[in-house]
Scaffold this motif. Structure first.
Motif, short mmCIF file in Angstrom:
data_model
loop_
_atom_site.label_atom_id
_atom_site.label_comp_id
_atom_site.label_asym_id
_atom_site.label_seq_id
_atom_site.Cartn_x
_atom_site.Cartn_y
_atom_site.Cartn_z
N SER A 141 20.07 64.36 36.12
CA SER A 141 20.26 63.65 37.23
C SER A 141 19.44 63.61 38.37
O SER A 141 18.97 64.72 38.68
N LYS A 142 18.61 62.43 38.50
CA LYS A 142 17.43 62.49 38.96
C LYS A 142 17.51 61.28 40.47
O LYS A 142 18.05 60.21 39.98
N ASN A 143 17.25 61.92 41.65
CA ASN A 143 17.10 60.81 42.78
C ASN A 143 15.90 61.12 43.57
O ASN A 143 14.75 61.87 42.98
N LEU A 182 29.95 60.98 35.61
CA LEU A 182 29.87 61.52 34.21
C LEU A 182 31.18 61.50 33.80
O LEU A 182 32.20 62.00 34.29
N GLY A 233 18.54 58.07 38.34
CA GLY A 233 20.05 58.03 37.84
C GLY A 233 20.19 59.11 36.90
O GLY A 233 19.68 60.36 36.97
N VAL A 234 21.29 58.78 35.71
CA VAL A 234 21.57 59.87 35.01
C VAL A 234 20.95 59.46 33.55
O VAL A 234 21.07 58.31 33.26
N SER A 289 28.09 57.63 31.34
CA SER A 289 28.28 57.50 32.87
C SER A 289 28.91 56.20 33.02
O SER A 289 28.63 55.16 32.39
N ALA A 332 27.36 62.89 40.02
CA ALA A 332 25.89 62.94 39.53
C ALA A 332 25.50 64.29 39.97
O ALA A 332 24.30 64.74 39.59
N ASN A 333 26.07 65.06 40.88
CA ASN A 333 25.62 66.29 41.03
C ASN A 333 26.34 67.25 40.46
O ASN A 333 26.57 68.57 40.54
N THR A 373 15.73 66.77 41.30
CA THR A 373 16.37 66.65 39.63
C THR A 373 17.22 67.47 39.48
O THR A 373 17.01 68.86 39.78
#
Ligand code: FES
Length: 162
Positions: free
Chosen positions: A90-92, A118, A80-81, A113, A129-130, A96
């Motif tokens: 921001s990681k999924n 954001l 997540g953020v 967020s 998120a990207n 990252t």
């Protein structure tokens, strides 16, 4: 013996000019330097702008280094953020992304967020998120920051301008 008369007078100005050393260059008011000295001086003078460029570049680099701040992000950042001061992580599952938290509208710090977006606290711009703009007034994506990952610890290091 027969002598052939010449039209040139012996002590004419033409003769005097020829007697002057060819390698001397006049700088006016009886100051004369050799051709070699002349070109040495021209060479030195032409180096001055280069020295100025080098000096200003070196100064700018020093100033930039002083303004860089290292931010260390632990390897166990949750999906997540996450916010780390002026940096957003921001990681999924797949990758990252690290962004500057500085809003691309007028530079406010994004610090929250909502529903996966954001949100800038100043004028309400929203970013995915990207980092892409979802809603203005901002019209540019968030700045993606380069980072280094420590291969042993997994810790991430980001350098940001402060
Ligand atoms: Fe972020 Fe204006 S500074 S929306």
């Amino acid at each position: 013996m027969l002598q052939i008369p010449t039209n040139k007078p012996k002590n004419s100005k033409v003769e005097e000019v020829r007697k002057e050393p060819v390698n001397n260059i006049s700088l006016g008011q009886n100051k004369k330097i050799s051709r070699k000295q002349f070109f040495q001086r021209i060479g030195l003078i032409s180096l001055l702008p280069l020295a100025g460029i080098w000096f200003s570049t070196a100064e700018r680099t020093k100033i930039r280094e002083r303004q860089l701040k290292k931010i260390n992000i632990p390897s166990n950042v949750p999906f997540g953020v996450s916010f780390f001061g002026s940096v957003i992580v921001s990681k999924n599952d797949e990758h990252t992304n690290i962004f500057s938290a500085k809003c691309t509208h007028l530079g406010c710090m994004i610090n929250k967020s909502e529903d996966g977006a954001l949100v800038c606290p100043c004028h309400g711009s929203r970013f995915s998120a990207n980092g892409k703009v979802i809603k203005g007034p901002a019209d540019k994506s968030l700045e993606k920051l380069p980072y280094k990952t420590n291969p042993r610890t997994g810790e991430i290091t980001v350098e940001v301008l402060v």
